[in-house]
Design a protein around this motif. Structure first.
Motif, PDB file in Angstrom:
ATOM      1  N   THR A   2     -11.730  -5.194  16.265  1.00  0.00           N
ATOM      2  CA  THR A   2     -10.812  -4.046  16.288  1.00  0.00           C
ATOM      3  C   THR A   2     -10.009  -4.018  17.579  1.00  0.00           C
ATOM      4  OG1 THR A   2     -12.253  -2.749  14.843  1.00  0.00           O
ATOM      5  CG2 THR A   2     -10.664  -1.532  16.167  1.00  0.00           C
ATOM      6  N   GLU A   3     -10.682  -4.203  18.721  1.00  0.00           N
ATOM      7  CA  GLU A   3      -9.993  -4.167  20.015  1.00  0.00           C
ATOM      8  C   GLU A   3      -8.959  -5.286  20.125  1.00  0.00           C
ATOM      9  OE1 GLU A   3     -10.147  -1.853  22.228  1.00  0.00           O
ATOM     10  OE2 GLU A   3     -11.642  -0.729  21.092  1.00  0.00           O
ATOM     11  N   ARG A  60      -5.931  -4.393  17.974  1.00  0.00           N
ATOM     12  CA  ARG A  60      -5.142  -3.308  18.559  1.00  0.00           C
ATOM     13  C   ARG A  60      -4.143  -3.842  19.582  1.00  0.00           C
ATOM     14  NH1 ARG A  60     -10.227   0.839  19.287  1.00  0.00           N
ATOM     15  NH2 ARG A  60      -9.919   2.024  17.354  1.00  0.00           N
ATOM     16  N   GLN A  61      -4.582  -4.752  20.418  1.00  0.00           N
ATOM     17  CA  GLN A  61      -3.704  -5.301  21.440  1.00  0.00           C
ATOM     18  C   GLN A  61      -2.525  -6.050  20.814  1.00  0.00           C
ATOM     19  OE1 GLN A  61      -5.864  -7.534  24.400  1.00  0.00           O
ATOM     20  NE2 GLN A  61      -7.585  -6.091  24.389  1.00  0.00           N
ATOM     21  N   ALA A  69       0.020  -3.752  18.993  1.00  0.00           N
ATOM     22  CA  ALA A  69       0.865  -3.098  19.985  1.00  0.00           C
ATOM     23  C   ALA A  69       1.918  -4.066  20.513  1.00  0.00           C
ATOM     24  CB  ALA A  69       0.003  -2.556  21.130  1.00  0.00           C
ATOM     25  N   GLU A 108       0.092   2.774  18.673  1.00  0.00           N
ATOM     26  CA  GLU A 108      -1.195   3.176  18.107  1.00  0.00           C
ATOM     27  C   GLU A 108      -1.327   4.687  18.055  1.00  0.00           C
ATOM     28  OE1 GLU A 108      -5.982   2.249  18.471  1.00  0.00           O
ATOM     29  OE2 GLU A 108      -4.652   1.717  20.131  1.00  0.00           O
ATOM     30  N   GLU A 121      -2.934   2.418  13.026  1.00  0.00           N
ATOM     31  CA  GLU A 121      -4.269   2.911  13.403  1.00  0.00           C
ATOM     32  C   GLU A 121      -5.315   1.989  12.799  1.00  0.00           C
ATOM     33  OE1 GLU A 121      -7.084   6.923  13.449  1.00  0.00           O
ATOM     34  OE2 GLU A 121      -5.179   6.950  12.359  1.00  0.00           O
ATOM     35  N   ILE A 122      -6.332   1.687  13.590  1.00  0.00           N
ATOM     36  CA  ILE A 122      -7.494   0.932  13.103  1.00  0.00           C
ATOM     37  C   ILE A 122      -8.719   1.797  13.362  1.00  0.00           C
ATOM     38  CG2 ILE A 122      -8.750  -1.239  13.161  1.00  0.00           C
ATOM     39  CD1 ILE A 122      -6.377  -2.544  14.475  1.00  0.00           C
ATOM     40  N   SER A 123      -9.244   2.403  12.330  1.00  0.00           N
ATOM     41  CA  SER A 123     -10.368   3.331  12.472  1.00  0.00           C
ATOM     42  C   SER A 123     -11.195   3.330  11.197  1.00  0.00           C
ATOM     43  CB  SER A 123      -9.873   4.752  12.777  1.00  0.00           C
ATOM     44  OG  SER A 123      -9.218   4.819  14.023  1.00  0.00           O
ATOM     45  N   LEU A 153      -7.307  -0.947   8.558  1.00  0.00           N
ATOM     46  CA  LEU A 153      -6.081  -1.041   9.348  1.00  0.00           C
ATOM     47  C   LEU A 153      -4.946  -0.476   8.515  1.00  0.00           C
ATOM     48  CD1 LEU A 153      -4.769  -4.108  11.346  1.00  0.00           C
ATOM     49  CD2 LEU A 153      -3.272  -2.895   9.764  1.00  0.00           C
TER      50      LEU A 153
END
Length: 475
Positions: A284-285, A288-289, A292, A298, A363-365, A384
């Motif tokens: 996930t991390e 996210r990078q 972006a 995000e 968003e990734i949650s 995602l």
């Protein structure tokens, strides 16, 4: 500071789960026990002697409990009456509001229940409780054996039986929709305000980690404890005022509080372990990078939403969403756990629609889905979701984002061993502008241009394309 008062004022923060500390009597009792001054408590409702301070404290505690454990009278409502002015048996029934007539507390004449609802709509205190029963065909009412109204819960008591400073015997009636709450409420109210205290002073001793010391710590926290004599086992007595103790870990927490967290000596763990990030969180991390870096901003939205957000606004049936419902939602905005990330992103777009276009969010949650194979009946699913909002739909932008994500995941565009998309129909998307995403032969999500009805229901005016995929299969 000339002429300033010498009185020292203390501000005490009371945890939300300690209902027994909401009044002066409860605080004093807790402090006395913590200072190792235990006392025996007996509670009776006969031969009560009210002073002005005790009377005001009695009324104030009722209101504080109504606001907390009673959830603004929606779970429990209490009525207190002068026992010497009433006679049993008592009748708890329900009648149409037009058939109920009595003189309410602090009023000079009788009103029907319908008239009372109109009267109290401008009352700064009682108007907050009217919604509990005002739209019901029948209103609850309590009578004594002479047909005199004691109360119309949860709104108001009758004036004829009200308590005063001269009251010696009190009749307390509690009506509730939660049996556990009403038991706790009644016990707390009686024990904290109508008790005789016997105080003993004990000598402080240096703390250590023995069973005797832990028992002493717990006793200081109003949990009377003693070593059972079977090894290091400690027998703990939970008083009825400690409704917050529901598990063994709550007892251990109180022991740590009494000992003092800052007094715990740092030590090296006896078991050697190497911490490691969960693979799903690490993935996930990393994603996210790179999202972006691809120009998307995000967002972090609420995990709870309304039924309308995940159903009607997305042109879906709530019964088909596998949503986990909240049994007692605080507001209509938080009725269910979200089953997809799209509603949160669309609401974020609506809140920022005056910003320069295009708006690109992701968003990734986790979402929550019902799953009968799990012990709790539900499971979390990491997803995602991304949206592109502009004057043109931008399907190619979202499609390009999918290709970039798959490139990062090292998944090739292949129908069998990689990923591919194919035309699909989904009510959330515009007909003919939706595709289902497959990876290694399994469906993992959708992308496409959102349906105009979905756009308008989220108070948006421009076209929007979106992608929603499950990232757990890529671990």
């Amino acid at each position: 500071a000339e002429g300033a008062s010498d009185v020292v004022l203390y501000k005490i923060d009371v945890p939300a789960n300690r209902y027994d500390l909401l009044c002066l009597e409860g605080l004093v009792r807790g402090l006395q026990v913590f200072k190792e001054k235990p006392h025996a408590v007996a509670a009776v409702l006969h031969d009560v002697t009210f002073t002005q301070e005790r009377y005001e404290s009695f009324i104030e505690l009722q209101e504080k409990l109504h606001q907390n454990i009673c959830r603004k009278r929606t779970l429990v409502a209490i009525g207190t009456h002068d026992l010497d002015t009433i006679s049993g048996p008592f009748t708890y029934t329900a009648k149409p509001p037009g058939d109920i007539r009595f003189k309410p507390l602090n009023q000079s004449k009788e009103y029907t229940a319908t008239e009372l609802m109109s009267l109290y709509k401008t009352d700064g205190h009682l108007r907050h409780y009217l919604h509990i029963i005002e739209n019901e065909p029948l209103y609850p009412i309590i009578y004594d054996s002479n047909g005199i109204v004691l109360s119309m819960p949860p709104i108001i008591n009758g004036d004829h039986r009200k308590i005063s400073l001269n009251t010696k015997n009190i009749f307390i009636e509690c009506t509730a929709t939660d049996l556990t709450k009403v038991n706790r409420f009644t016990v707390i109210l009686i024990l904290l305000l109508f008790c005789n205290n016997t105080i003993y002073t004990l000598q402080f001793k240096r703390l250590d980690e023995s069973a005797e010391s832990i028992a002493q710590l717990l006793t200081r926290m109003c949990l009377r404890s003693e070593v059972s004599g079977e090894g290091d086992l400690i027998q703990v007595e939970i008083p009825p005022t400690r409704a917050d103790v529901i598990h063994a870990c709550d007892i251990m927490e109180d022991a740590a509080i009494a000992y003092g967290f800052n007094n715990i000596v740092r030590s090296t763990p006896r078991t050697y372990t190497v911490a490691n990030q969960l693979p799903l969180n690490k993935l996930t991390e990393l994603l996210r990078q790179d999202l972006a870096a691809a120009g998307f901003t995000e967002a972090l939205t609420f995990a709870l939403c309304s039924e309308e957000d995940i159903a009607d606004k997305l042109r879906k049936n709530i019964a088909e969403t596998r949503a986990v419902h909240i049994s007692n939602p605080k507001t209509a905005e938080f009725q269910v756990a979200r089953t997809c990330l799209l509603p949160g992103l669309l609401k974020t777009l609506a809140a920022n629609r005056k910003m320069p276009l295009p708006l690109k969010l992701f968003e990734i949650s986790d979402v929550v889905l019902k799953d009968e194979t799990k012990d709790v009946g539900a499971r979390n699913n990491r997803r995602l979701c991304a949206v592109y909002y502009n004057k043109s739909p931008g399907f190619e932008v979202i499609h390009g984002l999918l290709d970039r994500v798959m490139q990062l995941l090292d998944v090739k565009p292949d129908r069998n061993q990689g990923y591919h998309i194919q035309a699909a129909e989904d009510s959330t998307f515009f007909p003919g502008r939706c595709a289902e995403i497959f990876s290694c032969g399994k469906s993992i999500g959708h992308l496409g241009v959102l349906h105009p009805d979905v756009i308008s229901r989220f108070e948006l005016t421009m076209p929007c394309s979106a992608i929603d995929i499950d990232i757990e299969p890529f671990l």
